[in-house]
Design an enzyme around this catalytic site. Structure first.
Site, mmCIF file in Angstrom:
data_model
loop_
_atom_site.group_PDB
_atom_site.id
_atom_site.type_symbol
_atom_site.label_atom_id
_atom_site.label_comp_id
_atom_site.label_asym_id
_atom_site.label_seq_id
_atom_site.Cartn_x
_atom_site.Cartn_y
_atom_site.Cartn_z
ATOM 1 N N TYR A 87 1.412 -8.452 -8.531
ATOM 2 C CA TYR A 87 0.112 -9.085 -8.265
ATOM 3 C C TYR A 87 0.236 -10.203 -7.228
ATOM 4 C CZ TYR A 87 -1.307 -6.668 -12.550
ATOM 5 O OH TYR A 87 -1.573 -5.709 -13.495
ATOM 6 N N GLU A 275 -4.335 1.013 -19.572
ATOM 7 C CA GLU A 275 -4.063 -0.411 -19.385
ATOM 8 C C GLU A 275 -5.002 -1.222 -20.290
ATOM 9 O OE1 GLU A 275 -2.742 -0.811 -14.747
ATOM 10 O OE2 GLU A 275 -4.887 -0.703 -15.169
#
Length: 378
Positions: A87, A275
């Site tokens: 990320y 997820e």
């Protein structure tokens, strides 16, 4: 011991490889054990720490065990393992020093994939940083072209995004425009995240809406580029541009959307990765992970394959899951309504100001001269 046994994919009515994003703590090989434990037939993992720009290289024993476990437990690392990118990385970064840092971290992950025999690598495209969008897209493509030349086999998989504004990838057109600039198109693909798609304004809930969304993807991006899926319901309502994952069937997408997904033939043989949230608060108030949530969701999704959604059994399960998420949906719908009301007020205020500015100014009336009473004139 596994929480539940893996379903043999060839026993399903359609070969759907469903799993979850599992931990690779203390060695990438542990991701395989963690996937087996929840009954996953595909899985995602982080290849290194998400909190650091640099990490130690893969340990030789971890690499060897990863490959050995894949063979032993019949996971095709080239097809059904989907690492998730850091990320921290923004390949659209304009600043030269930061762009180099992002690229180095990105390339390191691609090299790790190739060391492990993994062919697909999923990542978030990037953020414009308020720079022109097409320039940001050009920088992403340039970094990918460079990375492709520095590696041999790994396919860089662009994930579609929920956000608007500076986020790249929330429209099919963004993905198309990046791919158009890639030199070797066999080295690029797309991962569709169901929550992100819904939040971005692509509906999946009814058969007709799902068909329209996938036809749009096929005509704008192209089905050959679809390499993977992330399976997540959405806590936020349609076209909210909020990335808030919910458990399957409990969010605004609902169970019928996932029935559409697992019965769509072009998704066969692709990694389909959950997820969804698994954090639960115990009696002592502490939050802990409950991986059995993924186990249950995998079985629910596998159980939808080839099933008639008009049966009483399906409708009962649809209602049960919907009821579980009812309070949460109410909360986020309230937030969306409040935001929409605020935006409407701002828009009306802007329009009022524009109309006021555009309206012609009235001329002031000249005061009447006092000439006395006409009757007195002689």
């Amino acid at each position: 011991m596994p929480i539940v046994a893996r379903t043999l994919v060839n026993s399903l009515k359609k070969p759907m490889y469903i799993g979850a994003h599992v931990s690779a703590a203390k060695g990438v090989h542990n991701s395989i054990t963690n996937s087996i434990n929840i009954g996953g037939n595909s899985f995602a993992l982080f290849l290194k720490s998400q909190r650091k720009w640099t990490s130690p290289p893969l340990a030789p024993e971890a690499k060897d065990q990863f490959k050995a476990f894949c063979l032993e437990h019949q996971y095709d690392a080239a097809k059904h393992v989907l690492p998730h990118g850091s990320y921290l990385v923004n390949l659209a970064q304009k600043d030269a020093e930061k762009a180099k840092q992002a690229y180095t971290c990105f390339l390191d992950d691609l090299n790790r994939c190739e060391q492990l025999g993994i062919r697909l690598y999923n990542f978030h495209p990037g953020n414009t940083g308020k720079e022109p969008r097409q320039e940001a897209i050009g920088r992403i493509a340039s970094q990918l072209n460079k990375a492709h030349k520095a590696t041999k086999t790994v396919v860089t998989v662009l994930e579609n995004m929920a956000g608007s504004g500076n986020v790249v990838g929330s429209t099919w057109e963004d993905l198309r425009d990046i791919i158009a600039l890639i030199d070797d198109k066999s080295r690029v693909g797309v991962c569709i995240d169901t929550c992100h798609s819904f939040a971005a304004g692509y509906d999946l809930r009814s058969p007709d809406a799902f068909k329209q969304t996938m036809e749009g993807f096929a005509s704008i991006v192209g089905m050959p580029y679809l390499k993977a899926l992330h399976l997540n319901d959405s806590k936020a309502p349609f076209s909210s541009h909020r990335d808030l994952h919910a458990n399957i069937g409990t969010g605004f997408l609902g169970l019928r959307a996932f029935h559409n997904i697992v019965n769509y033939e072009p998704f066969q043989d692709l990694p389909m990765v959950l997820e969804t949230p698994i954090e639960k608060k115990g009696a002592d108030g502490k939050v802990e992970e409950d991986k059995s949530v993924w186990t249950q969701e995998i079985k629910v999704l596998e159980g939808l394959i080839g099933v008639d959604p008009e049966t009483d059994t399906f409708k009962a399960e649809e209602k049960r899951l919907s009821d579980v998420g009812a309070e949460e949906r109410k909360k986020f719908q309230g937030q969306a309504d409040k935001k929409a009301k605020t935006e409407d007020k701002k828009q009306q205020k802007t329009l009022d100001a524009m109309f006021k500015k555009a309206a012609p100014k009235r001329k002031k009336k000249a005061p009447k001269e006092d000439g006395g009473d006409d009757s007195d004139a002689s």
